[in-house]
Design a protein around this motif. Sequence first.
Motif, PDB file in Angstrom:
ATOM      1  N   UNK A  99      28.467  32.741  52.584  1.00  0.00           N
ATOM      2  CA  UNK A  99      28.616  34.210  51.780  1.00  0.00           C
ATOM      3  C   UNK A  99      29.925  34.365  51.583  1.00  0.00           C
ATOM      4  N   UNK A 100      30.515  34.521  50.232  1.00  0.00           N
ATOM      5  CA  UNK A 100      31.727  35.056  50.160  1.00  0.00           C
ATOM      6  C   UNK A 100      32.364  36.149  50.695  1.00  0.00           C
ATOM      7  N   UNK A 101      33.623  36.785  50.646  1.00  0.00           N
ATOM      8  CA  UNK A 101      34.039  37.731  51.485  1.00  0.00           C
ATOM      9  C   UNK A 101      33.336  39.119  50.975  1.00  0.00           C
ATOM     10  N   UNK A 102      33.455  39.308  49.671  1.00  0.00           N
ATOM     11  CA  UNK A 102      32.938  40.651  49.011  1.00  0.00           C
ATOM     12  C   UNK A 102      31.359  40.739  49.520  1.00  0.00           C
ATOM     13  N   UNK A 103      30.713  39.748  49.248  1.00  0.00           N
ATOM     14  CA  UNK A 103      29.172  39.835  49.405  1.00  0.00           C
ATOM     15  C   UNK A 103      28.838  39.975  51.074  1.00  0.00           C
ATOM     16  N   UNK A 104      29.730  39.396  51.889  1.00  0.00           N
ATOM     17  CA  UNK A 104      29.558  39.674  53.160  1.00  0.00           C
ATOM     18  C   UNK A 104      29.626  41.343  53.662  1.00  0.00           C
ATOM     19  N   UNK A 105      31.007  41.645  52.916  1.00  0.00           N
ATOM     20  CA  UNK A 105      31.003  43.330  53.259  1.00  0.00           C
ATOM     21  C   UNK A 105      29.767  43.991  52.820  1.00  0.00           C
ATOM     22  N   UNK A 121      36.803  51.077  52.667  1.00  0.00           N
ATOM     23  CA  UNK A 121      37.964  50.899  53.189  1.00  0.00           C
ATOM     24  C   UNK A 121      38.206  49.166  53.292  1.00  0.00           C
ATOM     25  N   UNK A 122      37.157  48.649  53.866  1.00  0.00           N
ATOM     26  CA  UNK A 122      37.249  46.958  53.859  1.00  0.00           C
ATOM     27  C   UNK A 122      37.370  46.381  52.482  1.00  0.00           C
ATOM     28  N   UNK A 123      36.499  47.068  51.342  1.00  0.00           N
ATOM     29  CA  UNK A 123      36.737  46.538  50.223  1.00  0.00           C
ATOM     30  C   UNK A 123      38.148  46.854  49.509  1.00  0.00           C
ATOM     31  N   UNK A 124      38.719  47.933  49.900  1.00  0.00           N
ATOM     32  CA  UNK A 124      40.202  48.044  49.741  1.00  0.00           C
ATOM     33  C   UNK A 124      40.980  46.986  50.187  1.00  0.00           C
ATOM     34  N   UNK A 125      40.828  46.849  51.615  1.00  0.00           N
ATOM     35  CA  UNK A 125      41.483  45.611  52.300  1.00  0.00           C
ATOM     36  C   UNK A 125      41.375  44.265  51.557  1.00  0.00           C
ATOM     37  N   UNK A 126      40.193  44.150  51.129  1.00  0.00           N
ATOM     38  CA  UNK A 126      39.950  42.791  50.345  1.00  0.00           C
ATOM     39  C   UNK A 126      40.979  42.745  49.190  1.00  0.00           C
ATOM     40  N   UNK A 127      40.926  43.633  48.356  1.00  0.00           N
ATOM     41  CA  UNK A 127      41.845  43.863  47.367  1.00  0.00           C
ATOM     42  C   UNK A 127      43.116  43.315  47.617  1.00  0.00           C
ATOM     43  N   UNK A 128      43.793  44.062  48.814  1.00  0.00           N
ATOM     44  CA  UNK A 128      45.101  44.000  49.275  1.00  0.00           C
ATOM     45  C   UNK A 128      45.216  42.652  49.564  1.00  0.00           C
ATOM     46  N   UNK A 129      44.426  42.008  50.131  1.00  0.00           N
ATOM     47  CA  UNK A 129      44.478  40.465  50.952  1.00  0.00           C
ATOM     48  C   UNK A 129      44.534  39.490  49.658  1.00  0.00           C
ATOM     49  N   UNK A 130      43.755  39.917  48.496  1.00  0.00           N
ATOM     50  CA  UNK A 130      43.953  38.794  47.576  1.00  0.00           C
ATOM     51  C   UNK A 130      45.053  39.131  46.895  1.00  0.00           C
ATOM     52  N   UNK A 131      45.704  40.303  46.983  1.00  0.00           N
ATOM     53  CA  UNK A 131      47.218  40.399  46.104  1.00  0.00           C
ATOM     54  C   UNK A 131      47.921  39.679  47.136  1.00  0.00           C
ATOM     55  N   UNK A 132      47.948  39.708  48.491  1.00  0.00           N
ATOM     56  CA  UNK A 132      48.846  38.950  49.368  1.00  0.00           C
ATOM     57  C   UNK A 132      48.958  37.421  49.138  1.00  0.00           C
ATOM     58  N   UNK A 133      47.543  36.804  48.843  1.00  0.00           N
ATOM     59  CA  UNK A 133      47.469  35.434  48.778  1.00  0.00           C
ATOM     60  C   UNK A 133      48.117  35.082  47.547  1.00  0.00           C
ATOM     61  N   UNK A 134      48.385  35.819  46.522  1.00  0.00           N
ATOM     62  CA  UNK A 134      49.368  35.672  45.286  1.00  0.00           C
ATOM     63  C   UNK A 134      50.493  36.387  45.279  1.00  0.00           C
ATOM     64  N   UNK A 135      51.315  36.523  46.551  1.00  0.00           N
ATOM     65  CA  UNK A 135      52.560  37.261  46.516  1.00  0.00           C
ATOM     66  C   UNK A 135      53.632  36.717  45.745  1.00  0.00           C
ATOM     67  N   UNK A 136      54.127  37.481  44.986  1.00  0.00           N
ATOM     68  CA  UNK A 136      55.261  36.703  44.264  1.00  0.00           C
ATOM     69  C   UNK A 136      56.147  37.968  43.772  1.00  0.00           C
ATOM     70  N   UNK A 137      56.930  37.806  42.571  1.00  0.00           N
ATOM     71  CA  UNK A 137      58.021  38.929  42.230  1.00  0.00           C
ATOM     72  C   UNK A 137      56.987  40.115  41.950  1.00  0.00           C
TER      73      UNK A 137
END
Length: 406
Positions: A99-105, A121-137
């Motif tokens: 199962x992927x992350x969103x479906x697991x939640x 809250x965990x769904x919001x955390x997942x969104x933040x984590x995806x942003x961190x994975x592509x952290x750039x300028x």
Amino acid sequence: MASENKNPIMIAANKEMAVASDVQGLLLQIRPEWQSKKLVQRVAKLLPVDPSSACQRLFNAAIHDIKKKILVAGIDIAQEAVATNRLPQINRPEDIEDYNVSKTIDLAYYMGLLSRPEWRRLTRVYDIRRDLEHEDDEYEATIEDCFYIFKTSIEAVLAKDPIEVIRLLDIKEIVEQPTAVTLDHTVKEEYGVAPAVRQAEIYKFLISTALNDKHPDIVRQNCYISLGTLSSLTKDQVKIEVSRLYSDKVKRKGLDVFTARVSFAAGILPYFKKSILKTFFSSYLEHMKSIGHDFRKNDKHGNLLRELREIGGLDYCHDDALPGMIEWLSQCYIGEQSFGRYSEGRKVFYSNVGAPLSKEILMDSKRKVAPLIRKIISKSKEIQMDCKWKYCQRRAQDLLDAIVPE
């Protein structure tokens, strides 16, 4: 003036130190199972040098923990949640690992392992984590992001023990003992947090066994007592689901007294169709009338009225039968003028067993009885005839004073 001269760098530094202190406190809340895996130490070391990686590592651990909790709860419960909410199919434990992350939640939420606020809250955390994975300028992790990830991952998941979902087999082993049993605190606690699908499975077993005369009496009695214990812990959706099943059976065969007792203990009686309740309570009223309310039937009143209390008294009595029930119970309590050699010592003859039980039943359903009883007593020819005797009139007034608010 002093606050205007504060150095912005110092403000930021103080803020980071405060957040770091809070994070350390949160890390201490993580369960020993994860503490022993050195998760805390690794995350604590990463946090000062690479906060994004620390956040991702902690969140990944939370998702892994959720998958383990899903397996602990049971594949059957997961399959029910999947079927109801159109999630990817699950046939074996390995499917949950895929199962992927969103479906697991989502699955954990639908199984009842996460509350709705925790799921959001965990769904919001997942969104933040995806942003961190592509952290750039365009996006850079803030202190607030990191703290939110830490706080949610720990408080909603890593600090909480897996829910030990009670099994049907556990309940069977208890109620099928050859002695009278009661459910202990642990069983009640585990049942109370069990998902709806497991509660429904247990509830259906207890009701069907209690109603099945092929089972030993002690087992049926244990199931009946267990239903009364678990009723307040059972989700309303479970009661509605089970009531539909038995409402259809009762509609075909009719509602008898024992089925009504079991249904009341289980908390499903009020969910039966009004037509079923009307037929049942009208029939019970005729049974009461056939026995009679006067003191000469004292030996019959105990079983009759205790039985009525075991089906909820007047709480679920249909409106068509309610006035007749109130009149009968009032007559039983008020009694009649005494006569013969005992009249000197006892001014009113009433059922020693039936009178107090009648008053208790009327009092227990005071909310339904209070708007009707005064008019019923005043319109009843039999009661008014008895109340010509002043001592009966006193008992009638005592009853009204106890039930009707001033």
